[in-house]
Design a protein around this motif. Sequence first.
Motif, PDB file in Angstrom:
ATOM      1  N   LEU A   9     -16.947 -33.643  85.676  1.00  0.00           N
ATOM      2  CA  LEU A   9     -18.105 -32.760  85.712  1.00  0.00           C
ATOM      3  C   LEU A   9     -18.830 -32.872  84.377  1.00  0.00           C
ATOM      4  N   LEU A  10     -19.968 -33.555  84.382  1.00  0.00           N
ATOM      5  CA  LEU A  10     -20.747 -33.766  83.167  1.00  0.00           C
ATOM      6  C   LEU A  10     -21.634 -32.550  82.929  1.00  0.00           C
ATOM      7  N   MET A  11     -21.531 -31.997  81.717  1.00  0.00           N
ATOM      8  CA  MET A  11     -22.254 -30.759  81.429  1.00  0.00           C
ATOM      9  C   MET A  11     -22.762 -30.765  79.993  1.00  0.00           C
ATOM     10  N   ASP A  12     -24.002 -30.309  79.798  1.00  0.00           N
ATOM     11  CA  ASP A  12     -24.593 -30.241  78.465  1.00  0.00           C
ATOM     12  C   ASP A  12     -23.855 -29.247  77.578  1.00  0.00           C
ATOM     13  N   ASP A  13     -24.028 -29.439  76.270  1.00  0.00           N
ATOM     14  CA  ASP A  13     -23.353 -28.552  75.312  1.00  0.00           C
ATOM     15  C   ASP A  13     -24.163 -27.303  74.989  1.00  0.00           C
ATOM     16  N   ASP A  14     -25.468 -27.325  75.230  1.00  0.00           N
ATOM     17  CA  ASP A  14     -26.327 -26.215  74.807  1.00  0.00           C
ATOM     18  C   ASP A  14     -26.792 -25.361  75.975  1.00  0.00           C
ATOM     19  N   ILE A  15     -25.907 -25.172  76.936  1.00  0.00           N
ATOM     20  CA  ILE A  15     -26.238 -24.378  78.120  1.00  0.00           C
ATOM     21  C   ILE A  15     -25.463 -23.059  78.080  1.00  0.00           C
ATOM     22  N   VAL A  16     -25.844 -22.158  78.979  1.00  0.00           N
ATOM     23  CA  VAL A  16     -25.057 -20.969  79.262  1.00  0.00           C
ATOM     24  C   VAL A  16     -24.530 -21.126  80.680  1.00  0.00           C
ATOM     25  N   ILE A  17     -23.228 -20.966  80.842  1.00  0.00           N
ATOM     26  CA  ILE A  17     -22.602 -21.229  82.135  1.00  0.00           C
ATOM     27  C   ILE A  17     -22.023 -19.949  82.726  1.00  0.00           C
ATOM     28  N   GLU A  18     -22.249 -19.746  84.013  1.00  0.00           N
ATOM     29  CA  GLU A  18     -21.563 -18.707  84.771  1.00  0.00           C
ATOM     30  C   GLU A  18     -20.268 -19.343  85.271  1.00  0.00           C
ATOM     31  N   VAL A  19     -19.119 -18.894  84.767  1.00  0.00           N
ATOM     32  CA  VAL A  19     -17.846 -19.551  85.063  1.00  0.00           C
ATOM     33  C   VAL A  19     -17.585 -19.619  86.560  1.00  0.00           C
ATOM     34  N   GLU A  20     -18.094 -18.665  87.305  1.00  0.00           N
ATOM     35  CA  GLU A  20     -17.942 -18.692  88.757  1.00  0.00           C
ATOM     36  C   GLU A  20     -18.549 -19.964  89.356  1.00  0.00           C
ATOM     37  N   SER A  21     -19.578 -20.537  88.702  1.00  0.00           N
ATOM     38  CA  SER A  21     -20.152 -21.803  89.178  1.00  0.00           C
ATOM     39  C   SER A  21     -19.114 -22.907  89.158  1.00  0.00           C
TER      40      SER A  21
ATOM     41  N   ILE B 222     -25.101 -32.590  96.753  1.00  0.00           N
ATOM     42  CA  ILE B 222     -24.995 -31.257  97.340  1.00  0.00           C
ATOM     43  C   ILE B 222     -25.389 -30.249  96.272  1.00  0.00           C
ATOM     44  N   LEU B 223     -26.361 -29.414  96.604  1.00  0.00           N
ATOM     45  CA  LEU B 223     -26.852 -28.369  95.700  1.00  0.00           C
ATOM     46  C   LEU B 223     -26.744 -27.029  96.413  1.00  0.00           C
ATOM     47  N   MET B 224     -26.304 -26.004  95.693  1.00  0.00           N
ATOM     48  CA  MET B 224     -26.017 -24.743  96.364  1.00  0.00           C
ATOM     49  C   MET B 224     -26.384 -23.563  95.475  1.00  0.00           C
ATOM     50  N   ASN B 225     -26.944 -22.518  96.074  1.00  0.00           N
ATOM     51  CA  ASN B 225     -27.202 -21.290  95.330  1.00  0.00           C
ATOM     52  C   ASN B 225     -25.930 -20.830  94.619  1.00  0.00           C
ATOM     53  N   GLY B 226     -26.088 -20.418  93.357  1.00  0.00           N
ATOM     54  CA  GLY B 226     -24.948 -19.900  92.605  1.00  0.00           C
ATOM     55  C   GLY B 226     -24.206 -20.943  91.808  1.00  0.00           C
ATOM     56  N   ILE B 227     -24.605 -22.220  91.933  1.00  0.00           N
ATOM     57  CA  ILE B 227     -24.040 -23.271  91.088  1.00  0.00           C
ATOM     58  C   ILE B 227     -25.170 -23.725  90.181  1.00  0.00           C
ATOM     59  N   CYS B 228     -25.091 -23.340  88.905  1.00  0.00           N
ATOM     60  CA  CYS B 228     -26.236 -23.544  88.019  1.00  0.00           C
ATOM     61  C   CYS B 228     -25.812 -23.407  86.560  1.00  0.00           C
ATOM     62  N   VAL B 229     -26.744 -23.704  85.678  1.00  0.00           N
ATOM     63  CA  VAL B 229     -26.623 -23.376  84.259  1.00  0.00           C
ATOM     64  C   VAL B 229     -27.973 -22.825  83.796  1.00  0.00           C
ATOM     65  N   TRP B 230     -27.932 -22.103  82.681  1.00  0.00           N
ATOM     66  CA  TRP B 230     -29.170 -21.703  82.015  1.00  0.00           C
ATOM     67  C   TRP B 230     -29.387 -22.626  80.828  1.00  0.00           C
ATOM     68  N   HIS B 231     -30.594 -23.110  80.679  1.00  0.00           N
ATOM     69  CA  HIS B 231     -30.895 -24.097  79.632  1.00  0.00           C
ATOM     70  C   HIS B 231     -32.280 -23.800  79.076  1.00  0.00           C
ATOM     71  N   GLU B 232     -32.461 -24.057  77.791  1.00  0.00           N
ATOM     72  CA  GLU B 232     -33.783 -23.886  77.203  1.00  0.00           C
ATOM     73  C   GLU B 232     -34.756 -24.872  77.845  1.00  0.00           C
ATOM     74  N   PRO B 233     -35.940 -24.415  78.268  1.00  0.00           N
ATOM     75  CA  PRO B 233     -36.920 -25.323  78.885  1.00  0.00           C
ATOM     76  C   PRO B 233     -37.254 -26.474  77.948  1.00  0.00           C
ATOM     77  N   PHE B 234     -37.476 -27.654  78.501  1.00  0.00           N
ATOM     78  CA  PHE B 234     -37.702 -28.836  77.678  1.00  0.00           C
ATOM     79  C   PHE B 234     -39.007 -28.754  76.890  1.00  0.00           C
ATOM     80  N   GLU B 235     -39.983 -28.021  77.421  1.00  0.00           N
ATOM     81  CA  GLU B 235     -41.224 -27.889  76.666  1.00  0.00           C
ATOM     82  C   GLU B 235     -41.014 -27.064  75.397  1.00  0.00           C
ATOM     83  N   ASN B 236     -39.862 -26.364  75.326  1.00  0.00           N
ATOM     84  CA  ASN B 236     -39.538 -25.591  74.127  1.00  0.00           C
ATOM     85  C   ASN B 236     -38.698 -26.385  73.132  1.00  0.00           C
TER      86      ASN B 236
END
Length: 600
Positions: free
Chosen positions: A245-257, A368-382
């Motif tokens: 599972l490849l994941m960025d270092d600067d995200i906020v993760i909901e562990v339930e995801s 496969i993409l599903m509601n509730g599987i996500c991360v929060w990330h700073e928008p790239f324009e920022n």
Amino acid sequence: MVIQNFIFPSVETSTEEELYFRTVGEVEYTLSQNKILLKEKACLYFDTYFNSLSIGKWKKYTKVKHVFVNLKIKGKAKIRLIRKERIGEEVQSHFLNESILESAGEEVTLKFEDSNTNGIYSVDIVALEDTEFYGGFYWTDQDADRFAKIALNICTFRREKFVEKNMGLIEEKLWGIDFCSNYKIFRKNLHIFLIDNASTLEKNKFNTDYIYLIQNKNVGGAGGFTRGLIEIKKLQKEEGYTHALLMDDDIVIEVESLFRTWVLLSLLKEEYKKAFIGGAMLRLDKAYIQVESGALWDRGYLVSRKSGLDLRSVEACLYNETEEKVDYCAWWYCAVPLEIVTENNLPLPIFIRGDDVEYGLRNIKKVILMNGICVWHEPFENKYSSSMFYYILRNRLIDNAIHHIALDKKEFIKVMEKQVRVELYLYRYKNARLLMRGVMDFYKGIDWLKEQDGEKLHKWIMNEGYKMQYIEELEEGFDYPSYKNALGEKVKTSLGHRIIRRVTINGTFLKPKCKVAVTSVADGKHSNVYRAEKVINYDKVSQKGFITKRDVKEAKACERLLKRVIAATNQYYDKVNEEYAERGKELMQSEFWKHYLGIL
């Protein structure tokens, strides 16, 4: 088998209640308590992003046949089980079950009875007296033939605070709280590989029983993720890993995801065993706005799927259930089946930007993409950086060439020339030069890329670009009303004026009419800059910026360089595209990567 837990907002992830539940009437909830108090006649709805169940996808992709829900309540309430679907623009609700329950705090179990599987399952609770809701979960009577085992692959570079926070959150949620019996099994099936490209993380800050901390050269995200895949494959036989599972270092993760991803992978039907699981990206600053849920790659024209949805609405959640063609899912959250990761099938050494695109184009048959599987990330324009002007265009050329989808030469010249002129019009000569340097480096061919010292090149690129400074430190005084005015509607101009702007490079060759103009870093408008002496390029998020200055000599030099790059394009474009198409596999080999990473 529990497939999904009800979860609450939290200060560690998101406090946006309507991502988790919606209410009508008198309801009391505080972030410090994992319970919701409903006064008599109050209603609690779970047709939300995190707490509805994507039944259509669970039935389509997994072996799940029957779904139950366990709820823990204290009091007397009416419980409604509902299936919702979106047909066209209309939301339709189908009531499946309604029960009056009276409980002293014990769990109650209900079954969803429905032959139709489109849309989402959700739960409504209507308090018939003061009632407390403590949580619950959806579950199925289908067991997993084999539990998936995930190796979480995180590449990081000087993001200690983000990494330490996420590792602490994972440890707290998985090892500190027993949501359900499945969590105990999940703990045994999750290991974490931290690939530290800066070698600044301290080993004693992490639980070494399930976290592997690996120091790596600074070879960008592409090199860090690839190092992680190599290390994971080394231990695959011994540990039984099934997915990375490849994941960025600067995200906020909901562990339930993470938990839901693991259950989904464990219950996949045989025909979907090679599917990738993607996570949506939500904005950090507006936690309810979805940036992307999968994407299309049209030869470099990126189309983010389901972008801009406000996930507080049930309509948006149901739109997420509509499946569309997806070419790849970004590596801020992407589960890859390890059987496709072989010694001859590793990512490309392109440092940053485009590695996830190319690997997806090469390997993805289904996402496969599903509601509730996500991360929060700073928008790239920022996250403005001049370095991106080098990498985005160069790596777009490489990705397209390897997959035989390169733009026609004339079309590419048009694209390149437009991008260069946009920067020249804003007096951003350094960005224009980086764009053209990226193109010229592509023309050096595959052997040049193989032999590159990625870290050394990146340092040069970073040094050549603009440096963001706090706005009060700039040589020119910043005026916020001027910036606000600059964000107004685009000024319509005549054909004659547009010709003048092109010939004079947005007035560079004409006498200045104003001393200082202000424009947005992310979305600079040429009209704001026309015939200005200097430009303050302002970023409202970081409250930083940089100054660009009208420079006739430099503008002419960039024009001459552009002509040379166009000449080089006419001479080398087709040849180098063919070379990458024919020899691109050389960059995907384990032997090459071990030499590149210095781990032979």
